[in-house]
Scaffold this motif. Structure first.
Motif, PDB file in Angstrom:
ATOM      1  N   LEU A  48      28.126  48.385  38.460  1.00  0.00           N
ATOM      2  CA  LEU A  48      28.393  46.946  38.498  1.00  0.00           C
ATOM      3  C   LEU A  48      27.126  46.128  38.259  1.00  0.00           C
ATOM      4  CD1 LEU A  48      30.816  46.901  41.567  1.00  0.00           C
ATOM      5  CD2 LEU A  48      31.450  46.425  39.190  1.00  0.00           C
ATOM      6  N   ARG A  49      26.002  46.626  38.742  1.00  0.00           N
ATOM      7  CA  ARG A  49      24.727  45.926  38.533  1.00  0.00           C
ATOM      8  C   ARG A  49      24.306  45.910  37.066  1.00  0.00           C
ATOM      9  NH1 ARG A  49      21.789  44.733  43.176  1.00  0.00           N
ATOM     10  NH2 ARG A  49      22.760  45.542  45.075  1.00  0.00           N
ATOM     11  N   LYS A  50      24.860  46.795  36.275  1.00  0.00           N
ATOM     12  CA  LYS A  50      24.583  46.808  34.834  1.00  0.00           C
ATOM     13  C   LYS A  50      25.619  45.977  34.071  1.00  0.00           C
ATOM     14  CE  LYS A  50      20.973  49.369  35.121  1.00  0.00           C
ATOM     15  NZ  LYS A  50      19.629  48.840  34.773  1.00  0.00           N
ATOM     16  N   SER A  51      26.366  45.161  34.803  1.00  0.00           N
ATOM     17  CA  SER A  51      27.412  44.305  34.219  1.00  0.00           C
ATOM     18  C   SER A  51      28.479  45.112  33.493  1.00  0.00           C
ATOM     19  CB  SER A  51      26.787  43.263  33.284  1.00  0.00           C
ATOM     20  OG  SER A  51      25.935  42.412  34.001  1.00  0.00           O
ATOM     21  N   ILE A  52      28.736  46.301  34.022  1.00  0.00           N
ATOM     22  CA  ILE A  52      29.836  47.137  33.543  1.00  0.00           C
ATOM     23  C   ILE A  52      30.931  47.080  34.602  1.00  0.00           C
ATOM     24  CG2 ILE A  52      30.564  49.460  32.922  1.00  0.00           C
ATOM     25  CD1 ILE A  52      27.652  50.002  32.095  1.00  0.00           C
ATOM     26  N   TYR A  82      31.941  47.912  51.268  1.00  0.00           N
ATOM     27  CA  TYR A  82      33.038  47.301  50.496  1.00  0.00           C
ATOM     28  C   TYR A  82      32.660  45.872  50.095  1.00  0.00           C
ATOM     29  CZ  TYR A  82      37.219  44.276  50.467  1.00  0.00           C
ATOM     30  OH  TYR A  82      38.140  43.296  50.197  1.00  0.00           O
ATOM     31  N   LYS A  83      32.170  45.112  51.053  1.00  0.00           N
ATOM     32  CA  LYS A  83      31.804  43.708  50.794  1.00  0.00           C
ATOM     33  C   LYS A  83      30.658  43.622  49.791  1.00  0.00           C
ATOM     34  CE  LYS A  83      32.600  39.381  51.811  1.00  0.00           C
ATOM     35  NZ  LYS A  83      33.902  38.773  51.492  1.00  0.00           N
ATOM     36  N   LYS A  84      29.741  44.569  49.872  1.00  0.00           N
ATOM     37  CA  LYS A  84      28.604  44.584  48.965  1.00  0.00           C
ATOM     38  C   LYS A  84      29.061  44.753  47.524  1.00  0.00           C
ATOM     39  CE  LYS A  84      24.346  47.151  47.961  1.00  0.00           C
ATOM     40  NZ  LYS A  84      23.553  48.360  48.320  1.00  0.00           N
ATOM     41  N   LEU A  85      30.021  45.651  47.293  1.00  0.00           N
ATOM     42  CA  LEU A  85      30.527  45.868  45.936  1.00  0.00           C
ATOM     43  C   LEU A  85      31.170  44.603  45.387  1.00  0.00           C
ATOM     44  CD1 LEU A  85      32.099  49.439  46.161  1.00  0.00           C
ATOM     45  CD2 LEU A  85      29.948  48.785  45.071  1.00  0.00           C
ATOM     46  N   LYS A  86      31.910  43.910  46.214  1.00  0.00           N
ATOM     47  CA  LYS A  86      32.549  42.665  45.772  1.00  0.00           C
ATOM     48  C   LYS A  86      31.493  41.621  45.407  1.00  0.00           C
ATOM     49  CE  LYS A  86      36.612  41.896  46.863  1.00  0.00           C
ATOM     50  NZ  LYS A  86      37.936  41.974  46.192  1.00  0.00           N
ATOM     51  N   THR A  87      30.444  41.556  46.215  1.00  0.00           N
ATOM     52  CA  THR A  87      29.376  40.582  45.976  1.00  0.00           C
ATOM     53  C   THR A  87      28.597  40.921  44.718  1.00  0.00           C
ATOM     54  OG1 THR A  87      29.162  40.218  48.357  1.00  0.00           O
ATOM     55  CG2 THR A  87      27.314  39.518  46.977  1.00  0.00           C
ATOM     56  N   VAL A  88      28.283  42.208  44.552  1.00  0.00           N
ATOM     57  CA  VAL A  88      27.548  42.649  43.365  1.00  0.00           C
ATOM     58  C   VAL A  88      28.336  42.326  42.097  1.00  0.00           C
ATOM     59  CG1 VAL A  88      26.766  44.702  42.109  1.00  0.00           C
ATOM     60  CG2 VAL A  88      26.179  44.412  44.515  1.00  0.00           C
ATOM     61  N   ALA A  89      29.646  42.566  42.137  1.00  0.00           N
ATOM     62  CA  ALA A  89      30.473  42.276  40.963  1.00  0.00           C
ATOM     63  C   ALA A  89      30.410  40.798  40.592  1.00  0.00           C
ATOM     64  CB  ALA A  89      31.914  42.699  41.222  1.00  0.00           C
ATOM     65  N   SER A 104      30.441  41.135  36.560  1.00  0.00           N
ATOM     66  CA  SER A 104      31.282  42.292  36.278  1.00  0.00           C
ATOM     67  C   SER A 104      32.561  42.161  37.106  1.00  0.00           C
ATOM     68  CB  SER A 104      30.552  43.604  36.585  1.00  0.00           C
ATOM     69  OG  SER A 104      29.900  43.544  37.835  1.00  0.00           O
ATOM     70  N   HIS A 105      33.473  43.097  36.923  1.00  0.00           N
ATOM     71  CA  HIS A 105      34.746  43.054  37.644  1.00  0.00           C
ATOM     72  C   HIS A 105      34.951  44.378  38.373  1.00  0.00           C
ATOM     73  CE1 HIS A 105      36.058  39.436  35.392  1.00  0.00           C
ATOM     74  NE2 HIS A 105      35.353  39.986  34.405  1.00  0.00           N
ATOM     75  N   PHE A 106      35.509  44.298  39.581  1.00  0.00           N
ATOM     76  CA  PHE A 106      35.815  45.489  40.368  1.00  0.00           C
ATOM     77  C   PHE A 106      37.298  45.421  40.709  1.00  0.00           C
ATOM     78  CE2 PHE A 106      35.291  47.637  44.752  1.00  0.00           C
ATOM     79  CZ  PHE A 106      35.643  48.865  44.216  1.00  0.00           C
ATOM     80  N   HIS A 107      38.127  46.196  39.977  1.00  0.00           N
ATOM     81  CA  HIS A 107      39.570  46.157  40.148  1.00  0.00           C
ATOM     82  C   HIS A 107      40.089  47.511  40.630  1.00  0.00           C
ATOM     83  CE1 HIS A 107      40.589  42.442  37.459  1.00  0.00           C
ATOM     84  NE2 HIS A 107      39.602  42.208  38.310  1.00  0.00           N
ATOM     85  N   PHE A 108      40.966  47.467  41.621  1.00  0.00           N
ATOM     86  CA  PHE A 108      41.464  48.702  42.238  1.00  0.00           C
ATOM     87  C   PHE A 108      42.914  48.524  42.676  1.00  0.00           C
ATOM     88  CE2 PHE A 108      38.684  46.140  44.878  1.00  0.00           C
ATOM     89  CZ  PHE A 108      39.487  45.776  45.942  1.00  0.00           C
ATOM     90  N   GLU A 109      43.698  47.874  41.824  1.00  0.00           N
ATOM     91  CA  GLU A 109      45.103  47.640  42.145  1.00  0.00           C
ATOM     92  C   GLU A 109      45.818  48.932  42.536  1.00  0.00           C
ATOM     93  OE1 GLU A 109      47.936  46.089  43.305  1.00  0.00           O
ATOM     94  OE2 GLU A 109      47.365  44.503  41.902  1.00  0.00           O
ATOM     95  N   THR A 110      45.509  50.035  41.857  1.00  0.00           N
ATOM     96  CA  THR A 110      46.219  51.295  42.096  1.00  0.00           C
ATOM     97  C   THR A 110      45.786  51.982  43.386  1.00  0.00           C
ATOM     98  OG1 THR A 110      44.602  52.312  40.613  1.00  0.00           O
ATOM     99  CG2 THR A 110      46.746  51.781  39.683  1.00  0.00           C
ATOM    100  N   ASN A 111      44.842  51.406  44.107  1.00  0.00           N
ATOM    101  CA  ASN A 111      44.462  51.958  45.410  1.00  0.00           C
ATOM    102  C   ASN A 111      45.625  51.905  46.405  1.00  0.00           C
ATOM    103  OD1 ASN A 111      40.944  51.444  46.211  1.00  0.00           O
ATOM    104  ND2 ASN A 111      41.889  52.377  44.441  1.00  0.00           N
ATOM    105  N   VAL A 112      46.540  50.969  46.212  1.00  0.00           N
ATOM    106  CA  VAL A 112      47.576  50.752  47.223  1.00  0.00           C
ATOM    107  C   VAL A 112      48.965  51.157  46.748  1.00  0.00           C
ATOM    108  CG1 VAL A 112      48.758  49.011  48.645  1.00  0.00           C
ATOM    109  CG2 VAL A 112      46.262  48.944  48.364  1.00  0.00           C
TER     110      VAL A 112
END
Length: 820
Positions: free
Chosen positions: A568-572, A589-596, A601-609
């Motif tokens: 995510l830090r590489k804007s991927i 978890y919160k860190k990943l959202k903030t980094v995105a 970048s985007h962090f999507h995990f719809e299929t987690n649930v």
């Protein structure tokens, strides 16, 4: 009289020179012709290299010299009939012996001046012109070799002399009155008033042609090279670049100044004053129309005419309190750089005058540093100025177009495109004419920057999205198949071009920058792949530095989930069904959202649930719109729902139904993961975190329903045996449900701050009662839905539906790329 110029690649081989001859002969049928030629391709570089080696006392200069000698002799031998070779060979030997003597002198004195370097470096053009003249004379009777030293007059600034145009123009008019049909003129060289050889700067053969054309009032000048015109971008960086049909002089000057190497920048000035059009043509595709450069470039609605870049830039930053309000400060800086003959490529200065940045060629960095520190030594000593700061390994990308001044928001769009692709802008400059917007970036970001800008400004109808896929199990295979089936539809209807550029399983990995053939994606992992190592996969993905990139993790591996922060830090962007990253510590978890958010970048995990169900997206829409979650009630395990919908306690054993779920792919390979309720805990934890609650896994109570002995089985086979042994436990639960007129469901709930998971008896009136097969269901009780919960229901397990959920996340991200 018409003027043609042929570049180094056009005269680089005997075959190419024969093509040049054909063009010259065709053109000379129309009018008398001046043909300006460059040195054979690469010769000037080798002459300069051999000069520097000789000056350093390195005898290997002779190796390069020998290569140059052999190339010219062999070219003449291949072009000219054997019986006619004697005169030209004598002339070539004489010239090459002179060159050898000069280099020998440089070697002996261990020193080379700019004057001597001028003398040496122009031998390439002299030799090239001599051979081509003699070759033409074999079939053309009216061909003469022109000597530019007799008609292009300059000052004595060796390396890049300034032309005395009044004197030069008169000399050209006098020189070309001779009755010859074709003049062959070596480019690049000229002479000072004392007869010394000077040069017009690297690429100066274009300049030679322009000077002659302007003096003769030629109807046009044709620059013949190895491309079919000026292009929208350098195809080395941007494969989709295409030829620009027409442009005006100022646009051409801007593009050439910022690295477009098709034309030498000063070449525009002489013809601009006379309004003489310039045509850029392809020697190897002579029927191509090329690019026309003239006073009124074609107004075709295109905001940006071209995109260019300069590599190997250094940025000098001079700052300090003494700069504020002190007159002549900038003058002193530029005078200092000019005194050591350093050209400034770009300038930025804050309105406060507290700092000033200049971009220069990185090769001149040390010379500039010494000159500036000497000129401002007293201010630096008194700490009125900060020490000079130098940033290296930079590049400049520039948008060029006369129409930019008529369009609002071009600068903002450029910055947005670069920012959304994680490209940091170090400095930016825009002239008041609004024909050029330039940005300084890291050199290693050129490719991504150029392709992102080119795609947006020139190819906005099709947006390429680069996918890196890790995990090719059932879900991974289903995803690749779905992408393959939709590729043409997405191009046609949504203007998106999805490319799988990296793929890996647990053993192998492979990369194809132009995209992997999705009809046989797994053959790459067998035939061409290298060993899969997570850090190497990431390294390759990052080094490819492609715009609009998405990393797709189809695994359940913790080691892969731990890489998301780096990615995510590489804007991927990241898309994943892997729940580990979202169910670890809340802080992570919160860190990943903030980094995105920070790195666009985007962090999507719809299929987690819920596999392909839009549960998380629905929840996010509620929260974003200001709603508040009061309660959650959900069946979140498609596998458990399948098991309890198919087990009746009579016709089949509980262990047999679990086995069936395993075989059909509804459970993990080890069904205990599903039966333990851990998977459901993870899912409801994600929903609670997405609802805004700071919760950990331990905050959720899981009520077990599988006997402890079964869960502690050594192997999966042993587990099934123990499950069969405890069949009475499950029959009893089923009988209790039937007697109460209810159904068994494994339910996750959240209410009044408490979350738990476990088996529940569901009455007929409840929405969970009629949940069939492997379906999932979620009921959201909110402030807006307090009495009648918002329901999301559908298939919640299986490779195809999970893959479709991943595909949906990819499309959501791809649509944001398309908007940029």
């Amino acid at each position: 009289m018409q003027v043609l110029k042929f570049g180094g690649t056009s005269v680089g081989t005997p075959h190419n020179i024969r093509l040049v001859k054909e063009i010259i002969q065709e053109k000379s049928l129309q009018d008398s012709t001046v043909v300006v030629v460059s040195a054979f391709g690469g010769v000037t570089n080798r002459l300069i290299q051999s000069s520097k080696l000789a000056a350093s006392g390195d005898e290997s200069y002779q190796v390069i010299l020998t290569q140059i000698v052999e190339q010219h002799i062999e070219t003449a031998q291949q072009l000219i009939d054997l019986k006619n070779q004697s005169p030209i060979m004598g002339q070539l030997r004489l010239l090459l012996n002179e060159l050898e003597d000069i280099l020998r002198g440089v070697f002996l004195v261990r020193e080379i001046s700019n004057k001597t370097l001028d003398k040496i470096s122009c031998y390439g053009e002299i030799l090239s012109a001599r051979i081509i003249t003699y070759f033409l004379q074999e079939s053309e009777v009216s061909v003469a070799l022109a000597d530019p030293k007799q008609f292009i007059h300059t000052d004595k600034q060796h390396g890049k002399a300034n032309v005395y145009f009044e004197e030069t123009n008169k000399a050209i008019l006098d020189y070309f009155v001779a009755p010859f049909k074709i003049f062959v003129c070596p480019g690049f060289l000229a002479s000072a008033s004392n007869g010394e050889t000077t040069t017009l700067g690297r690429g100066g053969s274009d300049y030679t042609a322009a000077i002659i054309a302007a003096a003769l009032d030629a109807p046009c000048i044709e620059i013949w090279t190895d491309v079919s015109g000026m292009m929208t971008a350098n195809p080395q960086w941007v494969p989709n670049a295409y030829v620009i049909e027409e442009m005006d002089y100022e646009e051409a000057m801007e593009l050439t100044h910022f690295g477009a190497k098709v034309l030498y920048p000063p070449s525009i000035q002489p013809v601009l004053r006379k309004g003489i059009p310039v045509f850029i043509k392809n020697t190897f595709k002579k029927t191509d129309p090329g690019t026309k450069i003239h006073g009124l470039g074609k107004k075709n609605g295109q905001i940006i005419k071209g995109l260019s870049c300069i590599e190997n830039i250094a940025l000098l930053n001079l700052s300090g309190s003494s700069m504020v309000g002190i007159p002549h400060f900038s003058y002193r800086l530029f005078e200092t750089l000019a005194s050591v003959q350093i050209s400034v490529i770009l300038i930025t200065q804050a309105s406060s005058e507290h700092s000033i940045c200049v971009a220069i060629d990185q090769e001149e960095m040390q010379k500039a540093k010494e000159a500036i520190e000497s000129a401002f030594s007293e201010e630096i000593r008194q700490q009125k100025l900060n020490p000079l700061r130098i940033d290296t390994d930079l590049a400049i990308v520039a948008l060029v177009g006369s129409n930019m001044k008529e369009q609002i928001g071009v600068s903002g769009r450029m910055l947005s495109i670069l920012g959304n692709n994680g490209i940091n802008i170090i400095a930016i400059a825009q002239g008041s004419s609004e024909k050029n917007i330039s940005a300084v970036i890291q050199k290693n970001q050129i490719k991504k920057a150029m392709n992102s800008l080119h795609e947006s400004f020139f190819l906005s109808d099709i947006k390429r999205v680069n996918l890196f896929v890790v995990g090719t199990g059932n879900v991974g295979k289903a995803l690749l198949k779905q992408i393959d089936l939709q590729t043409e539809y997405l191009k046609e209807k949504h203007h998106l071009d999805l490319k799988i550029v990296g793929i890996a399983n647990s053993r192998k990995m492979h990369f194809e920058e132009e995209g992997i053939d999705l009809t046989t994606p797994f053959s790459y992992l067998e035939e061409k792949a290298q060993k899969m190592e997570t850090h190497l996969f990431l390294e390759q993905m990052i080094n490819m530095n492609l715009r609009n990139s998405i990393f797709i993790d189809n695994t359940a591996e913790e080691s892969i989930a731990l890489t998301y922060d780096v990615v995510l830090r590489k804007s991927i962007s990241v898309v994943t069904p892997n729940k580990i990253a979202c169910t670890g510590k809340y802080a992570d978890y919160k860190k990943l959202k903030t980094v995105a958010l920070r790195y666009k970048s985007h962090f999507h995990f719809e299929t987690n649930v819920g596999a392909g169900l839009p549960i998380i997206n629905t929840l996010n829409d509620l929260i974003k719109s200001g709603d508040e979650i009061l309660g959650i009630e959900a069946v979140l395990s498609g596998s458990l729902n399948f098991i309890f919908n198919n087990y009746d306690g009579e016709e089949s054993l509980f262990s047999e139904v679990v086995k069936q779920a395993q075989i059909e792919g509804y459970t993990e390979p080890d069904p205990r993961i599903d039966l333990s309720g851990v998977d459901v805990k993870r899912k409801v934890l994600i929903l609670l975190r997405e609802s805004g609650f700071e919760m950990e896994m331990d905050d959720i109570e899981a009520v077990p329903f599988i006997p402890e002995e079964c869960m502690k089985a050594v192997t999966v086979d042993n587990f099934f045996s123990l499950l069969e042994k405890h069949e009475a436990v499950f029959q009893k639960k089923m009988k209790e449900a039937e007697e109460a007129g209810k159904k068994l469901k494994y339910v996750a709930t959240y209410k009044n701050g408490k979350a738990e998971t476990g088996l529940r008896l569901i009455e007929k009136s409840h929405p969970l009662y009629n949940l069939e097969g492997k379906d999932n269901i979620v009921l959201f009780t909110t402030k807006r839905y307090p009495e009648q919960p918002l329901v999301v229901k559908g298939a919640g397990a299986g490779a195809d539906v999970t893959a479709s959920g991943i595909f949906g996340d990819i499309m959501r991200i791809a649509n944001t790329f398309r908007e940029n």
